[in-house]
Design a protein around this motif. Structure first.
Motif, mmCIF file in Angstrom:
data_model
loop_
_atom_site.group_PDB
_atom_site.id
_atom_site.type_symbol
_atom_site.label_atom_id
_atom_site.label_comp_id
_atom_site.label_asym_id
_atom_site.label_seq_id
_atom_site.Cartn_x
_atom_site.Cartn_y
_atom_site.Cartn_z
ATOM 1 N N HIS A 131 -6.476 -20.779 13.639
ATOM 2 C CA HIS A 131 -5.148 -20.394 13.181
ATOM 3 C C HIS A 131 -4.340 -21.637 12.809
ATOM 4 O O HIS A 131 -4.226 -22.567 13.622
ATOM 5 N N PRO A 132 -3.746 -21.658 11.611
ATOM 6 C CA PRO A 132 -2.934 -22.814 11.197
ATOM 7 C C PRO A 132 -1.691 -22.973 12.072
ATOM 8 O O PRO A 132 -1.060 -22.000 12.464
ATOM 9 N N VAL A 133 -1.360 -24.226 12.341
ATOM 10 C CA VAL A 133 -0.125 -24.561 13.059
ATOM 11 C C VAL A 133 0.787 -25.296 12.070
ATOM 12 O O VAL A 133 0.381 -26.299 11.480
ATOM 13 N N LEU A 134 1.992 -24.799 11.896
ATOM 14 C CA LEU A 134 2.917 -25.367 10.930
ATOM 15 C C LEU A 134 3.771 -26.473 11.553
ATOM 16 O O LEU A 134 3.881 -26.579 12.779
ATOM 17 N N GLU A 135 4.392 -27.257 10.681
ATOM 18 C CA GLU A 135 5.239 -28.352 11.146
ATOM 19 C C GLU A 135 6.466 -27.861 11.904
ATOM 20 O O GLU A 135 7.102 -28.623 12.636
ATOM 21 N N ASN A 136 6.823 -26.589 11.728
ATOM 22 C CA ASN A 136 7.943 -26.020 12.478
ATOM 23 C C ASN A 136 7.500 -25.437 13.813
ATOM 24 O O ASN A 136 8.295 -24.833 14.533
ATOM 25 N N GLY A 137 6.202 -25.598 14.143
ATOM 26 C CA GLY A 137 5.686 -25.146 15.426
ATOM 27 C C GLY A 137 5.110 -23.747 15.432
ATOM 28 O O GLY A 137 4.523 -23.321 16.425
ATOM 29 N N MET A 138 5.249 -23.023 14.319
ATOM 30 C CA MET A 138 4.733 -21.656 14.242
ATOM 31 C C MET A 138 3.212 -21.663 14.124
ATOM 32 O O MET A 138 2.636 -22.507 13.430
ATOM 33 N N ILE A 139 2.570 -20.711 14.807
ATOM 34 C CA ILE A 139 1.125 -20.510 14.694
ATOM 35 C C ILE A 139 0.898 -19.261 13.853
ATOM 36 O O ILE A 139 1.386 -18.182 14.183
ATOM 37 N N ILE A 140 0.181 -19.413 12.749
ATOM 38 C CA ILE A 140 -0.035 -18.297 11.826
ATOM 39 C C ILE A 140 -1.331 -17.588 12.201
ATOM 40 O O ILE A 140 -2.412 -18.186 12.154
ATOM 41 N N THR A 141 -1.205 -16.325 12.552
ATOM 42 C CA THR A 141 -2.385 -15.569 12.971
ATOM 43 C C THR A 141 -2.937 -14.678 11.869
ATOM 44 O O THR A 141 -4.020 -14.126 12.003
ATOM 45 N N THR A 142 -2.183 -14.504 10.770
ATOM 46 C CA THR A 142 -2.676 -13.667 9.691
ATOM 47 C C THR A 142 -3.813 -14.363 8.952
ATOM 48 O O THR A 142 -3.840 -15.590 8.839
ATOM 49 N N SER A 143 -4.747 -13.592 8.448
ATOM 50 C CA SER A 143 -5.881 -14.152 7.710
ATOM 51 C C SER A 143 -5.687 -14.035 6.209
ATOM 52 O O SER A 143 -6.527 -14.490 5.435
ATOM 53 N N ASN A 144 -4.579 -13.423 5.797
ATOM 54 C CA ASN A 144 -4.323 -13.192 4.376
ATOM 55 C C ASN A 144 -3.644 -14.416 3.754
ATOM 56 O O ASN A 144 -2.495 -14.363 3.323
ATOM 57 N N LEU A 145 -4.396 -15.521 3.718
ATOM 58 C CA LEU A 145 -3.857 -16.762 3.180
ATOM 59 C C LEU A 145 -4.698 -17.227 2.005
ATOM 60 O O LEU A 145 -5.903 -17.000 1.951
ATOM 61 N N ASN A 146 -4.040 -17.910 1.090
ATOM 62 C CA ASN A 146 -4.698 -18.359 -0.134
ATOM 63 C C ASN A 146 -5.545 -19.598 0.103
ATOM 64 O O ASN A 146 -6.660 -19.708 -0.339
#
Length: 247
Positions: A131-146
């Motif tokens: 799961h990607p971790v963003l610079e704002n600290g959010m962890i993205i759990t969705t798989s619908n990414l480009n």
């Protein structure tokens, strides 16, 4: 003495009437022009000519274009003049990956959505997924990414406080150093809760701390440039930097 020519009132009346008639005609023409202009505008606003035909998306790297458009709420049946820019911006900026949005009309029938995404600074493995971790600290759990991009794997960061500190430091790194990091493991001890171990793409390991990590890593390229790339070991980036060879 020269005599002044006297114009009788009877002679002046036709001219006054003509002047008034021309003035009235000009006023009527003006009002008719305004009327037909308003009618044309109303017809235009109600016709497909005022509908959005193209929606351009710029700046998206991680989010798919179709998801950006869906977030905006715009369709090809939306009126280009009636759309609420602030409402569109608020809706799109509710997405955790989108930092800022600009909405612009490009006449006659195009709307341009310019977005700025938060950078991905790393990945956390969970349930066999990264799961990607963003610079704002959010962890993205969705798989619908480009495009999930590149970034180090963040291991053992099971404490939110230390993960946020690590993310903050990673966001400060220059790209040339950031791209060298393959993995970061949080390895706290009783004496140092901020201790981390880095595995670098150039084959070296780095023993460091989360505190002031970005500023201390600025010296890393200079340090490894003095080392034999065939010799593997640990670069200690504590109070004083030194190299420990691993046999």
């Amino acid at each position: 003495m020269e005599k002044k020519k006297i114009v009788s009132i009877e002679d002046r009346i036709p001219k006054l009437k003509e002047a008034r008639k021309k003035k009235a005609n000009r006023r009527l023409l003006f009002y008719l022009s305004i009327f037909f202009l308003l009618i044309s505008i109303i017809i235009y606003l109600q016709s497909p000519l005022s509908y959005i035909k193209n929606i351009e998306v710029n700046g998206n790297d991680v989010i798919k274009k179709e998801d950006v458009v869906k977030l905006s709420g715009l369709t090809t049946s939306s009126n280009i003049w009636v759309m609420n820019k602030q409402s569109i911006i608020d809706s799109m900026e509710s997405h955790p990956i989108i930092e800022t949005v600009e909405v612009e009309r490009k006449l006659p029938q195009t709307v341009q959505l310019k977005i700025k995404e938060y950078n991905i600074v790393g990945y956390i493995k969970s349930d066999l997924e990264f799961h990607p971790v963003l610079e704002n600290g959010m962890i993205i759990t969705t798989s619908n990414l480009n495009n999930i991009g590149d970034g180090p794997l963040l291991n053992n960061f099971n404490d939110e406080q230390y993960l946020q500190r690590m993310v903050s430091e990673l966001s400060k790194l220059p790209p040339d150093i950031f791209d060298l990091i393959s993995e970061i493991s949080w390895e706290p001890t009783d004496k140092n809760k901020y201790k981390i171990m880095l595995f670098m793409n150039d084959g070296f390991m780095v023993d460091a701390t989360i505190r002031n990590f970005a500023s201390k890593m600025a010296a890393y390229p200079s340090i490894v440039s003095q080392l034999d790339p065939k010799e593997k070991g640990i670069v200690h980036m504590g109070v004083g930097a030194y190299f420990e060879k691993i046999e």
